[in-house]
Every structure is written in C-alpha cells, then in structure tokens.
Scaffold this motif. Structure first.
Motif, mmCIF file in Angstrom:
data_model
loop_
_atom_site.group_PDB
_atom_site.id
_atom_site.type_symbol
_atom_site.label_atom_id
_atom_site.label_comp_id
_atom_site.label_asym_id
_atom_site.label_seq_id
_atom_site.Cartn_x
_atom_site.Cartn_y
_atom_site.Cartn_z
ATOM 1 N N ASP A 79 0.816 -1.222 0.000
ATOM 2 C CA ASP A 79 0.000 0.000 0.000
ATOM 3 C C ASP A 79 0.851 1.274 0.000
ATOM 4 O OD1 ASP A 79 -2.281 -1.545 0.017
ATOM 5 O OD2 ASP A 79 -2.908 -1.018 2.058
ATOM 6 N N SER A 108 -5.736 0.468 1.710
ATOM 7 C CA SER A 108 -6.536 0.739 2.896
ATOM 8 C C SER A 108 -6.193 2.163 3.332
ATOM 9 C CB SER A 108 -6.145 -0.222 4.026
ATOM 10 O OG SER A 108 -6.552 -1.536 3.721
ATOM 11 N N ASN A 168 -12.434 -2.814 2.174
ATOM 12 C CA ASN A 168 -11.729 -3.984 2.658
ATOM 13 C C ASN A 168 -12.726 -4.684 3.593
ATOM 14 O OD1 ASN A 168 -9.768 -5.763 3.571
ATOM 15 N ND2 ASN A 168 -8.223 -4.209 3.978
ATOM 16 N N ARG A 219 0.119 -8.650 14.644
ATOM 17 C CA ARG A 219 0.546 -7.719 13.591
ATOM 18 C C ARG A 219 -0.554 -6.684 13.385
ATOM 19 N NH1 ARG A 219 -2.040 -6.067 8.580
ATOM 20 N NH2 ARG A 219 -0.456 -4.902 7.466
ATOM 21 N N ASN A 237 -7.943 -8.911 9.934
ATOM 22 C CA ASN A 237 -8.346 -8.520 8.585
ATOM 23 C C ASN A 237 -9.736 -9.087 8.336
ATOM 24 O OD1 ASN A 237 -6.884 -7.057 6.356
ATOM 25 N ND2 ASN A 237 -5.138 -8.157 7.230
HETATM 26 C C1 TK8 Z 1 -3.900 -4.815 1.244
HETATM 27 C C2 TK8 Z 1 -4.005 -4.139 2.610
HETATM 28 C C3 TK8 Z 1 -4.628 -5.051 3.630
HETATM 29 C C4 TK8 Z 1 -4.865 -4.348 4.966
HETATM 30 C C5 TK8 Z 1 -3.727 -4.728 5.855
HETATM 31 O O1 TK8 Z 1 -3.121 -4.030 0.417
HETATM 32 O O2 TK8 Z 1 -2.619 -4.228 5.645
HETATM 33 O O3 TK8 Z 1 -3.941 -5.525 6.764
HETATM 34 O O4 TK8 Z 1 -6.067 -4.755 5.568
HETATM 35 O O5 TK8 Z 1 -5.758 -5.625 3.164
HETATM 36 O O6 TK8 Z 1 -4.700 -2.913 2.493
#
Ligand code: TK8
Length: 365
Positions: free
Chosen positions: A105, A123, A178, A202, A242
């Motif tokens: 990202d 995100s 997301n 994390r 996530n």
């Molecule tokens: C994917 C991220 C990801 C985000 C993370 O590029 O870093 O946990 O939730 O899904 O944007």
C-alpha cells in the motif's frame, strides 16, 4: 515492468527447499485454485453508457493492489478494467497487478506520487500520516453497519475526504471496501481481552491500531501486509486482523487455526490516481475514470458483503475454529477500548466523529 516488492506468494516457495515441500506447494496451489472456483463471485453488472471520446491518443494505466487474485478487491479491479476499456473503445488499456506485485500500500502510494505507477487502492489506515482525518476509519466500533459506512463514504463526509486527499501528487476518485476486521491467531481461542495477554499481533502501520491492541493487553507489531504471510508462518507474530475475505484470499487460515469475529474496525479502500497520469488525460477520460471508480466501488462492496458470510462458513468448514462473540462479550471489548476515543478525539477532530455518530442514530430510528 519492474517489480518493486515480491508478494508473499513468490517468497513463500523460495523459503522452502526440499523436493517434498516443493511438491507440497504444488498440491497447495491446486487446492487454492479449487477453493477460488468454489466461491462464486456475483457477476459483473452490464457496462452501460456511450463510448467516451478522448483526444485520439492511446493510454495505458497500470493499476496495482495489495490483495490476491481471489479477493473482492481484484474482482472489482477487473470490473473497472472492463468499464474503462469498453467505454474508451480500447483507447485506454488497464493493466492489473495484484498481491502487491508492484509494491504494498505505502510503496504504491509513493510510486503514484513519483509517477511510476498510475493507480492503486490502499486501505486508508497506512495513509493517516499523510491524511490525519482518515484515522476516523480506525476508531473501534464506529461503523455499526455497512449501510452506515456507505452513507459516510458516499455522502458529504466521504466526498469531501476524496477532495481533501487530492493533493500531494494524488487524485482520489472513489471508495471500495476492505471491510470489517476479524482477529486470527495461532495460539488459542480469544473470547475476551484477557485472552490477548502478551499475544503478538501484527497491525497495519497506523498509530490507532497500535493503541487498540496495546489497550487490549496484546503485544502489537506494525508491519506491511506484503510481509504478513511469512511472518505468521514463521511465528514472528502470533496473530493478525483482517476481514474474512482477506483472511481467506491470503490463505492466512493455513497458518492461523483460531479466529474471533470481533468486527472491531471497518476499513475502506480509497481509489487513487497519480496526479501526473491524471494531468495527461483529456477531461473526458478523467470523468470516465471517476465514473468507473464509482461503479467499481458499488460492485466491489456488494461482492465483499455477499461473500463475507459465505467465506466465514468456508473457513469453518476448512477447520478454522471461529469464535462468534455474544453481544455481552463484544461489550467488554468496547468498554476496554473507550479510552482510545479520549486519546484520539482531538487529533482526529471531534466534530467529524460526532457527525458519523449522528448518521448511525438517524439510521437506527
Ligand atoms: C492490502 C491491505 C490489507 C490491509 C492490511 O493491500 O494491511 O492488513 O487490511 O488488506 O490494504
């Protein structure tokens, strides 16, 4: 094409050496293929509208995302490609990249600013150092339903945020999602904050997320998403959080036997274009990209929501131990996280938080 960062998919097989593990990896990728096929994505809506006239030139747009080919995000991207190519009569070609093939990202956003990549959809969370208001999306339990998230993203607040984020070499043209985040870990079932004691979780590179997990008693480590699978696999961290669809499409369930449906944060994806690319395009094509980003956002959110429960069920069927919290158990997390609001209210802007809360109240009447 240069590859800035290999995804965890390409580093994973390299970390293993023997023939048996290579064969195991081959079997694994076959299994993942069938898993993708088993999950039916809603079909693309028809592409409507006349062909948009450009300036006679042809354009190539490189669009890179962090998630894999089996994510709702990538499905949205394919729809975006279809709209743009069809409505420009193929004068614009969209080249799609997934799994952080051209960077995670933050790297993608920098590449947009440098003009070496045309589009991405990160995100909002890792971008709060550039755009502090995005931190509202990191506040725990602020968006009780997806419909309220839509009202905020598609209403005045979200549209103003797109305008405000159209600076620093970027043009922000739309919102996808997301989605609602869930906790997974390798150690044990988590039903209350007490179970998080010392757990290495994390987080995204975002100070509120660090604050959330510290407040709950865990031991948070910020890390790029592109490094996450390997970190989980090697036990560098015990857990992560996530949405279900991201957990499944990234195969985190292969290394995380436990999950808790916390729904603690709703994360949007923001669709960004490099300002350099934007300025090269005729106005008619700029408008085409805006329209396509809106349509991608509506469709991708639909896909993400339809698939959320379906994928949770698939994860269960595959043996993941998923804890669904009772309202009382959720309330314990909410109560423990109340101080996070006190810490961040002023920095984010209390008025913005109140406006979002007001949207929720109107909706619940
Ligand atoms: C994917 C991220 C990801 C985000 C993370 O590029 O870093 O946990 O939730 O899904 O944007």
């Amino acid at each position: 094409m240069t590859t800035i960062t290999p995804s965890h998919r390409s580093t994973r097989p390299r970390a293993r050496s023997s023939l048996t593990t290579l064969m195991a990896a081959a079997v694994l990728s076959l299994t993942s293929l069938s898993a993708v096929a088993a999950t039916e994505m809603p079909p693309f809506p028809d592409v409507t509208g006349d062909v948009v006239k450009g300036d006679g030139n042809d354009y190539n747009i490189k669009f890179n995302i962090g998630l894999t080919q089996s994510s709702a995000q990538y499905r949205g991207l394919e729809y975006f490609k279809k709209i743009v190519e069809q409505r420009s009569d193929n004068h614009i070609k969209v080249q799609t990249f997934h799994s952080a093939q051209l960077g995670d990202d933050l790297q993608s956003v920098s590449a947009l600013q440098a003009g070496t990549l045309d589009m991405t959809a990160p995100s909002t969370s890792p971008m709060v150092s550039m755009f502090p208001q995005f931190a509202v999306f990191d506040l725990p339990f602020l968006f009780p339903t997806p419909e309220i998230a839509d009202k905020v993203l598609d209403g005045d607040i979200g549209q103003q945020m797109l305008k405000d984020a159209s600076t620093k070499g970027l043009v922000a043209i739309g919102w996808s999602e997301n989605g609602y985040r869930q906790l997974t870990n390798s150690e044990h079932a988590v039903t209350s904050p007490a179970d998080l004691d010392g757990l290495k979780v994390r987080t995204m590179q975002n100070p509120i997320h660090l604050d959330i997990w510290r407040t709950l008693g865990a031991n948070p480590t910020p890390m790029s998403f592109a490094e996450l699978f390997t970190a989980l696999e090697q036990g560098v961290v015990d857990g992560q959080e996530n949405p279900w669809i991201t957990i499944e499409s990234s195969k985190f369930n292969e290394v995380q036997p436990y999950a808790t449906e916390t729904n603690h944060v709703y994360t949007p994806f923001i669709t960004l274009v490099s300002e350099r690319t934007w300025k090269r395009l005729p106005e008619s094509y700029q408008q085409l990209l805006r329209d396509a980003a809106k349509q991608m956002g509506d469709y991708e959110r639909h896909v993400s929501r339809v698939m959320n429960d379906q994928i949770k069920q698939e994860l269960k069927d595959d043996g993941m131990k998923i804890t669904e919290l009772t309202p009382e158990q959720v309330a314990v997390f909410q109560k423990d996280l109340a101080p996070v609001y006190d810490d961040w209210r002023e920095k984010i802007g209390g008025d913005l938080i109140d406006r979002i809360r007001a949207e929720s109240k109107v909706d619940s009447k």
